[in-house]
Design an enzyme around this catalytic site. Sequence first.
Site, PDB file in Angstrom:
ATOM      1  N   GLU A 129       0.640  -1.182   0.352  1.00 46.83           N
ATOM      2  CA  GLU A 129       0.030  -0.025  -0.094  1.00 46.83           C
ATOM      3  C   GLU A 129       0.874   1.325   0.124  1.00 46.83           C
ATOM      4  O   GLU A 129       1.796   1.301   0.981  1.00 46.83           O
ATOM      5  CB  GLU A 129      -1.004   0.138   1.323  1.00 46.83           C
ATOM      6  N   GLY A 181      -6.929   0.740   3.125  1.00 45.77           N
ATOM      7  CA  GLY A 181      -8.543   0.896   3.284  1.00 45.77           C
ATOM      8  C   GLY A 181      -8.709   1.643   1.892  1.00 45.77           C
ATOM      9  O   GLY A 181      -9.949   1.463   1.442  1.00 45.77           O
ATOM     10  N   GLY A 182      -7.932   2.432   1.207  1.00 46.45           N
ATOM     11  CA  GLY A 182      -8.319   2.935  -0.163  1.00 46.45           C
ATOM     12  C   GLY A 182      -9.168   4.045   0.135  1.00 46.45           C
ATOM     13  O   GLY A 182      -9.380   4.742   0.935  1.00 46.45           O
ATOM     14  N   THR A 183      -9.969   4.300  -1.165  1.00 50.13           N
ATOM     15  CA  THR A 183     -10.970   5.235  -1.250  1.00 50.13           C
ATOM     16  C   THR A 183     -12.082   5.305  -0.461  1.00 50.13           C
ATOM     17  O   THR A 183     -12.372   6.259   0.024  1.00 50.13           O
ATOM     18  CB  THR A 183     -11.426   5.270  -2.722  1.00 50.13           C
ATOM     19  N   CYS A 184     -12.750   4.115  -0.444  1.00 49.05           N
ATOM     20  CA  CYS A 184     -14.098   3.695   0.602  1.00 49.05           C
ATOM     21  C   CYS A 184     -13.705   4.397   1.903  1.00 49.05           C
ATOM     22  O   CYS A 184     -14.462   5.042   2.345  1.00 49.05           O
ATOM     23  CB  CYS A 184     -14.631   2.495   0.503  1.00 49.05           C
ATOM     24  N   HIS A 214     -45.227  -4.725   9.060  1.00 49.96           N
ATOM     25  CA  HIS A 214     -45.772  -3.232   9.010  1.00 49.96           C
ATOM     26  C   HIS A 214     -45.327  -2.349  10.263  1.00 49.96           C
ATOM     27  O   HIS A 214     -45.158  -3.242  11.591  1.00 49.96           O
ATOM     28  CB  HIS A 214     -47.344  -3.474   9.012  1.00 49.96           C
TER      29      HIS A 214
HETATM   30  C1  LIG Z   1     -16.811  10.383  -2.923  1.00 44.80           C
HETATM   31  C2  LIG Z   1     -16.912   9.206  -3.210  1.00 44.80           C
HETATM   32  C3  LIG Z   1     -18.141   8.376  -2.697  1.00 44.80           C
HETATM   33  C4  LIG Z   1     -18.413   7.147  -2.474  1.00 44.80           C
HETATM   34  N1  LIG Z   1     -19.353   6.599  -2.144  1.00 44.80           N
HETATM   35  C5  LIG Z   1     -19.490   5.305  -2.411  1.00 44.80           C
HETATM   36  C6  LIG Z   1     -20.715   4.281  -1.733  1.00 44.80           C
HETATM   37  O1  LIG Z   1     -21.462   5.196  -1.053  1.00 44.80           O
HETATM   38  N2  LIG Z   1     -20.957   3.196  -1.999  1.00 44.80           N
HETATM   39  C7  LIG Z   1     -20.171   2.577  -2.810  1.00 44.80           C
HETATM   40  O2  LIG Z   1     -20.201   1.386  -3.076  1.00 44.80           O
HETATM   41  N3  LIG Z   1     -19.059   2.994  -3.406  1.00 44.80           N
HETATM   42  C8  LIG Z   1     -18.580   4.515  -3.029  1.00 44.80           C
HETATM   43  N4  LIG Z   1     -17.611   5.016  -3.701  1.00 44.80           N
HETATM   44  C9  LIG Z   1     -16.792   4.166  -4.754  1.00 44.80           C
HETATM   45  C10 LIG Z   1     -15.823   3.369  -3.920  1.00 44.80           C
HETATM   46  O3  LIG Z   1     -15.158   4.162  -3.092  1.00 44.80           O
HETATM   47  C11 LIG Z   1     -14.863   2.629  -4.583  1.00 44.80           C
HETATM   48  O4  LIG Z   1     -15.341   2.085  -5.502  1.00 44.80           O
HETATM   49  C12 LIG Z   1     -14.278   1.636  -3.799  1.00 44.80           C
HETATM   50  O5  LIG Z   1     -13.330   2.146  -2.778  1.00 44.80           O
HETATM   51  C13 LIG Z   1     -13.468   0.617  -4.470  1.00 44.80           C
HETATM   52  O6  LIG Z   1     -12.049   0.846  -4.712  1.00 44.80           O
HETATM   53  P1  LIG Z   1     -10.998  -0.338  -5.045  1.00 44.80           P
HETATM   54  O7  LIG Z   1     -11.117  -1.561  -4.071  1.00 44.80           O
HETATM   55  O8  LIG Z   1     -10.906  -0.495  -6.510  1.00 44.80           O
HETATM   56  O9  LIG Z   1      -9.536   0.556  -4.562  1.00 44.80           O
HETATM   57  P2  LIG Z   1      -9.158   1.664  -3.810  1.00 44.80           P
HETATM   58  O10 LIG Z   1     -10.247   1.801  -2.626  1.00 44.80           O
HETATM   59  O11 LIG Z   1      -9.230   2.835  -4.673  1.00 44.80           O
HETATM   60  O12 LIG Z   1      -7.893   1.299  -3.093  1.00 44.80           O
HETATM   61  C14 LIG Z   1      -6.789   1.242  -4.117  1.00 44.80           C
HETATM   62  C15 LIG Z   1      -5.447   1.433  -3.196  1.00 44.80           C
HETATM   63  O13 LIG Z   1      -4.596   0.974  -3.901  1.00 44.80           O
HETATM   64  C16 LIG Z   1      -3.358   1.898  -3.440  1.00 44.80           C
HETATM   65  N5  LIG Z   1      -2.404   2.063  -4.600  1.00 44.80           N
HETATM   66  C17 LIG Z   1      -2.633   2.490  -5.961  1.00 44.80           C
HETATM   67  N6  LIG Z   1      -1.656   2.153  -6.669  1.00 44.80           N
HETATM   68  C18 LIG Z   1      -0.497   1.724  -5.891  1.00 44.80           C
HETATM   69  C19 LIG Z   1       0.748   1.450  -6.063  1.00 44.80           C
HETATM   70  N7  LIG Z   1       1.265   1.437  -7.357  1.00 44.80           N
HETATM   71  N8  LIG Z   1       1.423   0.757  -4.903  1.00 44.80           N
HETATM   72  C20 LIG Z   1       0.759   0.797  -4.222  1.00 44.80           C
HETATM   73  N9  LIG Z   1      -0.400   1.049  -3.805  1.00 44.80           N
HETATM   74  C21 LIG Z   1      -1.136   1.634  -4.577  1.00 44.80           C
HETATM   75  C22 LIG Z   1      -4.246   3.226  -3.305  1.00 44.80           C
HETATM   76  O14 LIG Z   1      -3.275   4.056  -2.486  1.00 44.80           O
HETATM   77  C23 LIG Z   1      -5.376   2.678  -2.538  1.00 44.80           C
HETATM   78  O15 LIG Z   1      -5.200   2.649  -1.265  1.00 44.80           O
HETATM   79  C24 LIG Z   1     -17.522   6.258  -3.679  1.00 44.80           C
HETATM   80  C25 LIG Z   1     -16.490   7.132  -4.148  1.00 44.80           C
HETATM   81  C26 LIG Z   1     -16.160   8.267  -4.022  1.00 44.80           C
HETATM   82  C27 LIG Z   1     -15.270   9.095  -4.546  1.00 44.80           C
END
Ligand SMILES: Cc1cc2nc3c(=O)[nH]c(=O)nc-3n(C[C@H](O)[C@H](O)[C@H](O)COP(=O)(O)OP(=O)(O)OC[C@H]3O[C@@H](n4cnc5c(N)ncnc54)[C@H](O)[C@@H]3O)c2cc1C
Length: 457
Positions: A33, A38-41, A439
């Site tokens: 990482e 935990g990334g985006t979510c 209900h």
């Molecule tokens: C504002 C917002 C609200 C959202 N709300 C919802 C919701 O309510 N419900 C829902 O289902 N989805 C929602 N989503 C979408 C959801 O967040 C993503 O679809 C979800 O996080 C899936 O992401 P992922 O598993 O593909 O990877 P991500 O969670 O994006 O994680 C990828 C990880 O890989 C790491 N990484 C990238 N490149 C490298 C590399 N070369 N080397 C090492 N590490 C690397 C990054 O740092 C990151 O931590 C929302 C998105 C946004 C932007």
Amino acid sequence: MRHFDAIIIGTGQAGPSLAVRFAAAGKTVAIIERHKFGGTCVNTGCIPTKTLVASAYAIHVAHRGAEYGFSVGDVSVDIKRVKARKDAASAKSNRGVEEWLQGTKNCTVIQGQARFQSPNTVVVNDEVLQAEKIYLNVGGRARVPEMPGIHDVPFLTNSSLMDIDFLPGHFVIVGGSYVGIEFAQIYRRLGSEVTIVEMGPRLIGREDEDVSQAVLEILEAEGIHVRLNAECIALAKRDGGTAVSVTCEEGAPEILGTHVLLAVGRIPNTSDLGLDRAGVATDHRGYIIVDDELQTNVPGIWALGDCNGRGAFTHTSYNDYEIVADNLFNGDHRRVSDRIQAYGLYCDPPLGRCGMTDAEVRKSGRIALAVKFPMSQVSRAYEKGETLGFMKICVDAETKQILGAAILGVGGDEVVHVLLDVMYAKAPYTVIQRAMHIHPTVSEFLPSILDKLEPFV
Ligand SMILES: Cc1cc2nc3c(=O)[nH]c(=O)nc-3n(C[C@H](O)[C@H](O)[C@H](O)COP(=O)(O)OP(=O)(O)OC[C@H]3O[C@@H](n4cnc5c(N)ncnc54)[C@H](O)[C@@H]3O)c2cc1C
């Protein structure tokens, strides 16, 4: 060079579970990482936004106190405390993911940027790691389009917005789709003036027109300004903020905002991964091309989550993990094409969606039946004083299977699962008509709504 049975790049919604599954099977796994666990979510997506949605909802209800028979005096928002609550929710999950991985035997956790060196080697922090199997869960980030003036003005994305602890005076949100709409309502309820600028002729262009229209009315009723058909959006610096100039059919040609949020889509994190060294193919937008079992064109490399362009949600990423893991460890043959489209839009009231839109049903040429029912007639909704929206369901006239549904209304994000599970069971909608629901709930109306199906036009 260190050897592992598997390397996983990224700790989004698929990677950590897959790492733990490998480890549980007695395999050695490295998970890498580069930023936050935990990334985006967890850090900039679902968890922080839905925490903010909850604060915004509570504030909204407080303003409506008189309707419910109470008074709290002047409702004042402490944005720093709103942010602290959001940060705590993200931090809990972020810590949870890291501790889970660190505490897993056979799992090596590495912080750093990973790049392919060859199809089965990856470099991280100047160290070469090798594995037979490599899984990419690198996710995506906010797209920053090359619009005029973009390099001359400060702007926010969903990531940088997470760090602000003040309320924008006038928040101009470029992009009227899922992300833009959620933030628009959040910030309006927190107290900002908000304008959404959308290039298309309607909000959330992927949804049916009646859904777009209903969401527009919900937002406008709360005082959010919406500028549609905003072709040629340009940004320029002004005293006190940023001017967003738009060529719209109606309205002033320039909006002066104190802050601008770009919410115009996502791009995959694939350009700095050294994919060319591994020979992994991407499409013209950078999404990794995968087959129905999520394998890339290179044997031994899989791509899961947002980076494969087959889904853009937490649940699609997690479902990718389940597909890959079940096929690998359980000898299953699960495929991406077996899953049914489903997602929520967390405005208030929320939209729960599953299956096809009306437009998709029409395009498919199927003979269908449909029903649309206003939330104002649902007792649970008027008891709660939340009567906006509607439920609509479309079924195949011949097989009686549910084709799709949009539940825009209180509890819509939960109610839609009643329909989704029946769709997965490939059962006819008549099953729901024979079910006894509780209900008072919104779901209790589904059996009787289905009595009102009419030919779909
Ligand atoms: C504002 C917002 C609200 C959202 N709300 C919802 C919701 O309510 N419900 C829902 O289902 N989805 C929602 N989503 C979408 C959801 O967040 C993503 O679809 C979800 O996080 C899936 O992401 P992922 O598993 O593909 O990877 P991500 O969670 O994006 O994680 C990828 C990880 O890989 C790491 N990484 C990238 N490149 C490298 C590399 N070369 N080397 C090492 N590490 C690397 C990054 O740092 C990151 O931590 C929302 C998105 C946004 C932007």
